[in-house]
Design a protein around this motif. Sequence first.
Motif, short mmCIF file in Angstrom:
data_model
loop_
_atom_site.label_atom_id
_atom_site.label_comp_id
_atom_site.label_asym_id
_atom_site.label_seq_id
_atom_site.Cartn_x
_atom_site.Cartn_y
_atom_site.Cartn_z
N LEU A 8 0.83 -1.20 0.00
CA LEU A 8 0.00 0.00 0.00
C LEU A 8 0.87 1.25 0.00
O LEU A 8 2.04 1.22 0.35
CB LEU A 8 -0.91 0.01 1.23
CG LEU A 8 -1.81 -1.21 1.43
CD1 LEU A 8 -2.64 -1.04 2.69
CD2 LEU A 8 -2.70 -1.44 0.22
N LYS A 9 0.26 2.34 -0.38
CA LYS A 9 0.96 3.62 -0.39
C LYS A 9 0.16 4.61 0.43
O LYS A 9 -1.06 4.69 0.31
CB LYS A 9 1.11 4.13 -1.83
CG LYS A 9 1.90 5.42 -1.96
CD LYS A 9 2.08 5.79 -3.43
CE LYS A 9 2.90 7.07 -3.57
NZ LYS A 9 3.07 7.44 -5.00
N ARG A 10 0.86 5.35 1.27
CA ARG A 10 0.17 6.36 2.07
C ARG A 10 0.38 7.73 1.44
O ARG A 10 1.51 8.14 1.17
CB ARG A 10 0.66 6.37 3.51
CG ARG A 10 -0.11 7.37 4.37
CD ARG A 10 0.01 7.11 5.84
NE ARG A 10 -0.86 8.00 6.59
CZ ARG A 10 -1.13 7.86 7.88
NH1 ARG A 10 -0.59 6.85 8.56
NH2 ARG A 10 -1.93 8.70 8.49
N ILE A 11 -0.74 8.41 1.19
CA ILE A 11 -0.70 9.76 0.65
C ILE A 11 -1.52 10.65 1.58
O ILE A 11 -2.71 10.43 1.76
CB ILE A 11 -1.28 9.83 -0.78
CG1 ILE A 11 -0.52 8.89 -1.71
CG2 ILE A 11 -1.22 11.26 -1.30
CD1 ILE A 11 -1.05 8.87 -3.12
N GLY A 12 -0.88 11.62 2.18
CA GLY A 12 -1.58 12.44 3.16
C GLY A 12 -2.02 11.58 4.33
O GLY A 12 -1.22 10.86 4.91
N GLU A 13 -3.31 11.59 4.62
CA GLU A 13 -3.82 10.81 5.75
C GLU A 13 -4.50 9.52 5.32
O GLU A 13 -5.11 8.84 6.13
CB GLU A 13 -4.80 11.65 6.56
CG GLU A 13 -6.06 12.06 5.80
CD GLU A 13 -6.99 12.92 6.62
OE1 GLU A 13 -8.22 12.75 6.50
OE2 GLU A 13 -6.50 13.79 7.37
N VAL A 14 -4.39 9.16 4.04
CA VAL A 14 -5.08 7.97 3.55
C VAL A 14 -4.11 6.96 2.94
O VAL A 14 -3.03 7.31 2.47
CB VAL A 14 -6.16 8.33 2.49
CG1 VAL A 14 -7.23 9.20 3.10
CG2 VAL A 14 -5.53 9.01 1.28
N LEU A 26 -3.83 13.93 -9.03
CA LEU A 26 -2.83 14.97 -8.81
C LEU A 26 -2.87 15.48 -7.38
O LEU A 26 -1.86 15.91 -6.84
CB LEU A 26 -3.07 16.14 -9.79
CG LEU A 26 -2.89 15.81 -11.27
CD1 LEU A 26 -3.25 17.02 -12.13
CD2 LEU A 26 -1.45 15.37 -11.55
N PHE A 27 -4.07 15.44 -6.77
CA PHE A 27 -4.20 15.92 -5.40
C PHE A 27 -5.00 14.91 -4.59
O PHE A 27 -6.12 14.56 -4.96
CB PHE A 27 -4.91 17.28 -5.36
CG PHE A 27 -5.08 17.81 -3.96
CD1 PHE A 27 -4.03 18.46 -3.33
CD2 PHE A 27 -6.27 17.64 -3.26
CE1 PHE A 27 -4.17 18.95 -2.03
CE2 PHE A 27 -6.41 18.12 -1.97
CZ PHE A 27 -5.36 18.78 -1.35
N LEU A 28 -4.42 14.44 -3.52
CA LEU A 28 -5.10 13.50 -2.64
C LEU A 28 -4.48 13.62 -1.25
O LEU A 28 -3.32 13.27 -1.05
CB LEU A 28 -4.94 12.07 -3.16
CG LEU A 28 -5.68 10.96 -2.41
CD1 LEU A 28 -7.18 11.19 -2.47
CD2 LEU A 28 -5.34 9.60 -3.01
N LYS A 29 -5.26 14.13 -0.31
CA LYS A 29 -4.71 14.36 1.02
C LYS A 29 -5.58 13.77 2.12
O LYS A 29 -5.08 13.14 3.04
CB LYS A 29 -4.52 15.86 1.26
CG LYS A 29 -3.82 16.19 2.57
CD LYS A 29 -3.58 17.68 2.71
CE LYS A 29 -2.86 17.99 4.03
NZ LYS A 29 -2.63 19.45 4.19
N LYS A 47 -11.52 4.00 -4.58
CA LYS A 47 -11.88 4.52 -3.26
C LYS A 47 -11.82 3.47 -2.15
O LYS A 47 -12.31 3.68 -1.05
CB LYS A 47 -13.28 5.15 -3.33
CG LYS A 47 -13.31 6.40 -4.20
CD LYS A 47 -14.69 7.01 -4.33
CE LYS A 47 -15.49 6.34 -5.41
NZ LYS A 47 -16.74 7.07 -5.73
N THR A 48 -11.22 2.34 -2.46
CA THR A 48 -11.02 1.28 -1.46
C THR A 48 -9.66 0.63 -1.71
O THR A 48 -9.07 0.78 -2.78
CB THR A 48 -12.13 0.22 -1.55
OG1 THR A 48 -11.89 -0.81 -0.58
CG2 THR A 48 -12.20 -0.41 -2.92
N VAL A 250 -6.81 3.81 16.65
CA VAL A 250 -7.54 3.67 15.40
C VAL A 250 -6.63 4.04 14.24
O VAL A 250 -5.55 4.59 14.42
CB VAL A 250 -8.80 4.58 15.38
CG1 VAL A 250 -9.78 4.13 16.44
CG2 VAL A 250 -8.43 6.04 15.58
N PHE A 251 -7.10 3.72 13.02
CA PHE A 251 -6.35 4.06 11.82
C PHE A 251 -7.04 5.22 11.12
O PHE A 251 -8.24 5.21 10.96
CB PHE A 251 -6.29 2.86 10.87
CG PHE A 251 -5.36 1.78 11.35
CD1 PHE A 251 -4.03 1.79 10.98
CD2 PHE A 251 -5.82 0.77 12.18
CE1 PHE A 251 -3.17 0.79 11.42
CE2 PHE A 251 -4.96 -0.22 12.62
CZ PHE A 251 -3.64 -0.21 12.24
#
Length: 251
Positions: A8-14, A26-29, A47-48, A250-251
């Motif tokens: 998995l890859k973490r981008i911002g808080e997701v 281009l933008f995902l936080k 989205k999952t 929690v995650f």
Amino acid sequence: MLLRFESLKRIGEVYINPKNFKTMPLFLKTWRDLLSLDEKTYGVYAKTLYNPKERFLVKEEKDEKKAYELVKLYHEFLRSPLRFCSRENYEYQMKIKAFEGLPFANGWVGSKIALIGEAPGRKGCGLTGICFYRDASGMLLRKTLFSLGINPDFVYITNVVKCNPPENKLKGFGEKELGLLERELDILKPKAIFAVGRTAQKALKKLGLDAIYLKHPAWYVRRGIKEPNEEILEEYEEIRKAFVSIRGGVF
């Protein structure tokens, strides 16, 4: 069938599963950015973390055995679906699905938290194979958990009835559905079980399992509620409490 945490890859808080994207945004936080992605541009499963070929998240070494046992059970279901689904439900499911395989379950097998729904939705799990995903009920559940600080992909989610019933009208369940669910939960051994809807509550009671009842998100959707409100957040807070108690956070 296995999805490994390190992929998995973490981008911002997701967290995202890069394999689920046709093109990277281009933008995902935040989780709101994630859930607002257009599936035609980014992919149906953007989205999952999950997709029909990657259902069970393995995060820790001790998750391996459970994950492989669940894969084995899923393949048994695929080989003999009428042992576990009514013919009526199975035949309808085969007509409406847009993926390879059948609906089953998805989530982190080591979370110790299990959400048990009623049956795949016509525009959600029945179409995509991923539980509580894409349709209004599924997205409300995901938004609610994210709002409570829980990534919905880090709990384990399944349904009592695995095949979408005709016209989305569930007539009930029988011993074949109960038998499969019992075997599934015996492998999983969750410490907290949540019955999402009355059908799930009845099924778990028949199996002699203690479960915390939650109103199904469809109950809220039918009343025009598609975003988390105070009532659903207060009700689903029980999941966050369980996560903190069992996982220490929690995650």
